[in-house]
Design an enzyme around this catalytic site. Structure first.
Site, PDB file in Angstrom:
ATOM      1  N   TYR A  15      28.954  34.076  19.150  1.00  0.00           N
ATOM      2  CA  TYR A  15      27.839  34.487  18.594  1.00  0.00           C
ATOM      3  C   TYR A  15      28.726  36.067  18.250  1.00  0.00           C
ATOM      4  O   TYR A  15      27.642  37.045  18.438  1.00  0.00           O
ATOM      5  CB  TYR A  15      26.624  34.116  18.751  1.00  0.00           C
ATOM      6  CG  TYR A  15      25.921  33.073  18.061  1.00  0.00           C
ATOM      7  CD1 TYR A  15      25.721  32.781  16.553  1.00  0.00           C
ATOM      8  CD2 TYR A  15      26.015  31.828  18.873  1.00  0.00           C
ATOM      9  CE1 TYR A  15      25.440  31.740  16.716  1.00  0.00           C
ATOM     10  CE2 TYR A  15      25.735  30.831  17.908  1.00  0.00           C
ATOM     11  CZ  TYR A  15      24.701  30.417  17.122  1.00  0.00           C
ATOM     12  OH  TYR A  15      24.849  30.070  16.809  1.00  0.00           O
ATOM     13  N   TYR A 142      16.580  24.510  15.160  1.00  0.00           N
ATOM     14  CA  TYR A 142      17.752  24.950  15.490  1.00  0.00           C
ATOM     15  C   TYR A 142      18.202  24.006  16.845  1.00  0.00           C
ATOM     16  O   TYR A 142      17.513  24.223  17.291  1.00  0.00           O
ATOM     17  CB  TYR A 142      18.388  25.778  16.016  1.00  0.00           C
ATOM     18  CG  TYR A 142      19.365  26.223  16.853  1.00  0.00           C
ATOM     19  CD1 TYR A 142      20.858  26.663  15.854  1.00  0.00           C
ATOM     20  CD2 TYR A 142      20.000  26.164  17.991  1.00  0.00           C
ATOM     21  CE1 TYR A 142      21.744  26.558  16.488  1.00  0.00           C
ATOM     22  CE2 TYR A 142      21.082  26.096  18.656  1.00  0.00           C
ATOM     23  CZ  TYR A 142      22.039  26.461  17.948  1.00  0.00           C
ATOM     24  OH  TYR A 142      22.947  26.370  18.194  1.00  0.00           O
ATOM     25  N   ASP A 236      13.216  16.762  20.164  1.00  0.00           N
ATOM     26  CA  ASP A 236      14.276  18.105  20.704  1.00  0.00           C
ATOM     27  C   ASP A 236      14.104  18.896  21.642  1.00  0.00           C
ATOM     28  O   ASP A 236      13.340  19.710  21.624  1.00  0.00           O
ATOM     29  CB  ASP A 236      15.084  18.883  19.598  1.00  0.00           C
ATOM     30  CG  ASP A 236      16.319  19.805  20.393  1.00  0.00           C
ATOM     31  OD1 ASP A 236      16.671  19.864  21.347  1.00  0.00           O
ATOM     32  OD2 ASP A 236      17.079  20.383  19.885  1.00  0.00           O
ATOM     33  N   LYS A 265      20.381  22.617  28.471  1.00  0.00           N
ATOM     34  CA  LYS A 265      20.041  23.616  28.766  1.00  0.00           C
ATOM     35  C   LYS A 265      19.656  23.683  30.573  1.00  0.00           C
ATOM     36  O   LYS A 265      20.524  23.191  31.294  1.00  0.00           O
ATOM     37  CB  LYS A 265      19.213  24.370  27.610  1.00  0.00           C
ATOM     38  CG  LYS A 265      19.285  24.632  26.501  1.00  0.00           C
ATOM     39  CD  LYS A 265      18.535  26.594  25.714  1.00  0.00           C
ATOM     40  CE  LYS A 265      20.252  26.659  24.659  1.00  0.00           C
ATOM     41  NZ  LYS A 265      19.353  26.057  23.907  1.00  0.00           N
TER      42      LYS A 265
HETATM   43  C1  LIG Z   1      20.962  25.711  22.322  1.00  0.00           C
HETATM   44  C2  LIG Z   1      19.348  24.319  20.851  1.00  0.00           C
HETATM   45  C3  LIG Z   1      20.540  22.991  21.009  1.00  0.00           C
HETATM   46  C4  LIG Z   1      22.150  22.872  21.230  1.00  0.00           C
HETATM   47  O1  LIG Z   1      22.505  23.834  22.550  1.00  0.00           O
HETATM   48  P1  LIG Z   1      24.131  23.794  23.006  1.00  0.00           P
HETATM   49  O2  LIG Z   1      24.294  23.596  24.760  1.00  0.00           O
HETATM   50  O3  LIG Z   1      24.287  25.371  23.077  1.00  0.00           O
HETATM   51  O4  LIG Z   1      25.312  22.869  22.141  1.00  0.00           O
HETATM   52  C5  LIG Z   1      19.808  22.680  20.495  1.00  0.00           C
HETATM   53  N1  LIG Z   1      18.612  22.494  20.585  1.00  0.00           N
HETATM   54  C6  LIG Z   1      17.689  23.268  20.367  1.00  0.00           C
HETATM   55  C7  LIG Z   1      15.848  23.313  20.575  1.00  0.00           C
HETATM   56  C8  LIG Z   1      18.362  24.165  21.398  1.00  0.00           C
HETATM   57  O5  LIG Z   1      17.748  25.414  21.710  1.00  0.00           O
END
Ligand SMILES: *Cc1c(COP(=O)(O)O)cnc(C)c1O
Length: 426
Positions: A15, A142, A236, A265
């Site tokens: 990015y 996202y 998600d 994360k």
């Molecule tokens: C960051 C994020 C992703 C992608 O995760 P990466 O480990 O960066 O590939 C998917 N969904 C959400 C809601 C996110 O915040």
């Protein structure tokens, strides 16, 4: 040559427009909510290093558990073999997730956790003999940067070169306050048209969209529609999981339970890359068959990596401690007090808060990486020893839970101090 210059000669950063970006700041050490650069400057990591860190940097307990695991077993192929850390982490997580979640499928980051869920949903309908093609998602969502994850994410400037390669998705508007009925109508129309395999959503907070928030009540209504029309639901929780929204998972605010969930994360406390997709028995059982073609043919070299799972277990120990739960409440309360002040300010369009996540939206420009104000706000914070990465005119905080009240106050003051820059931009 110093590290930043050497970096500039060989590295391509995520990015980052490499032509115009300033040299990166070399970080040589971390402790608690602080990061230290090679010249001794300290920075408060108010964004948890891209939303991953839960308990502070270089946490001694996580470090010890990871070191022990490294000396015992660093990795093993995860097909035909297993190991204690992967099993115990799955057992412990399934105990605290919505109770219909019964199976854990490991991968290695958030995007892959999402890919796995989407592939499971599509293959589920194939396996039960009712193939369905469409996926529904929120317009500003996202879900990651791989092709499948890009497809179900907002059609933004970031993905423009790839639009013609992305699969078709039915987008519905985010049901922000005042928009609820409109979104309900949109989802009902998509559901009625049929052929919908799954609905994927970021529960309660859309992170990358700019910490855009909506209520559990409207999400429950959307999930009710999905249930009525036999549409699988995928939460998600890559960003919202592990305490960020005030409860251990955002899905804990809901009456309905999702069919599948995605994590990454905070899963390892921000120590190692690890992805996880969980699902209900209904999903899992549709893949059990004598016919081998019903198998879920998906995996990654580092699936269920023992070191990452050990970090996950250590982070979970810390997360469930009373002290951490108190910190989560403490941060939420401090944010609350700050929000009251920030709302009074001129040029503040909206202040949003959910648990430890706080966002201040200024009246200015567009919410994009390309906005000028964004760089000014970013530098303003850096110069004051605070790492904040604005999303355009939206400044947000998602701090590690170990952040002290003084550090929190310093970040809040920094945000209040941005007011003058914003005023000039009007
Ligand atoms: C960051 C994020 C992703 C992608 O995760 P990466 O480990 O960066 O590939 C998917 N969904 C959400 C809601 C996110 O915040």
């Amino acid at each position: 040559m110093d590290l930043a210059q050497r970096d500039h000669n060989v590295i391509w950063h995520p990015y980052t427009q490499m032509k115009t970006a300033p040299l990166p700041i070399p970080i040589v050490r971390g402790e608690g909510a602080l990061l230290f650069s090679d010249d001794g400057t300290s920075y408060i990591d108010a964004v948890s290093s891209w939303w991953v860190n839960l308990h502070g940097h270089a946490h001694p307990y996580i470090a010890q558990k990871v070191a022990e695991q490294l000396q015992t077993l660093e990795h093993v192929i995860f097909a035909g073999f297993t190991h204690p850390a992967a099993v115990v982490l799955a057992e412990r997580l399934l105990q605290i997730l919505p109770q219909n979640q019964k199976r854990a499928f490991y991968s290695d980051n958030g995007s892959t956790a999402v890919e796995v869920a989407i592939k499971m949903a599509i293959q589920y309908w194939n396996n039960v003999g009712e193939p369905k093609r469409k996926v529904v998602a929120f317009r500003d969502s996202y879900h990651g940067d791989t092709f499948g994850a890009m497809s179900i994410s907002s059609r933004s400037a970031f993905t423009a070169p790839f639009w013609s390669y992305l699969f078709d998705v039915a987008f519905v508007d985010v049901p922000v306050p005042g928009q609820e009925e409109e979104t309900i109508k949109q989802l009902e129309a998509v559901a009625l048209a049929g052929d919908v395999a799954a609905f994927i959503y970021e529960p309660l907070v859309l992170g990358t969209a700019g910490m855009v928030m909506y209520t559990p009540e409207v999400l429950d209504r959307l999930m009710g529609i999905c249930q009525k029309y036999n549409i699988l639901t995928i939460a998600d929780e890559v960003m919202t999981g592990f305490g960020r929204t005030g409860r251990t998972f955002a899905s804990h605010y809901l009456e309905h339970q999702p069919d599948m969930m995605c994590f990454s994360k905070g899963l390892t406390g921000g120590t190692m890359a690890l992805g996880l997709t969980t699902c209900s028995n209904q999903i899992y059982e549709a893949f059990l068959h004598n016919d081998k073609s019903k198998t879920f043919f998906h995996g990654h070299s580092y699936t269920g990596n023992p070191v990452a799972c050990a970090a996950g277990l250590a982070s979970l120990d810390l997360l469930l401690q009373q002290e951490t739960q108190q910190s989560i409440n403490r941060i939420a309360q401090q944010h609350d007090l700050f929000a009251e002040k920030a709302k009074q300010l001129e040029f503040v369009k909206e202040v949003r808060q959910q648990g430890t996540v706080l966002a201040v939206e200024f009246e200015a420009g567009g919410t994009s990486y390309f906005s000028n104000l964004r760089d000014k706000l970013y530098n303003f914070a850096l110069e004051r020893g605070v790492i904040l990465r604005p999303l355009g005119n939206i400044i947000y905080m998602i701090p590690p839970y170990c952040i002290t009240n003084e550090q929190l106050e310093q970040v809040h003051q920094t945000i209040l101090g941005m007011h003058e820059l914003v005023a000039k931009a009007q």
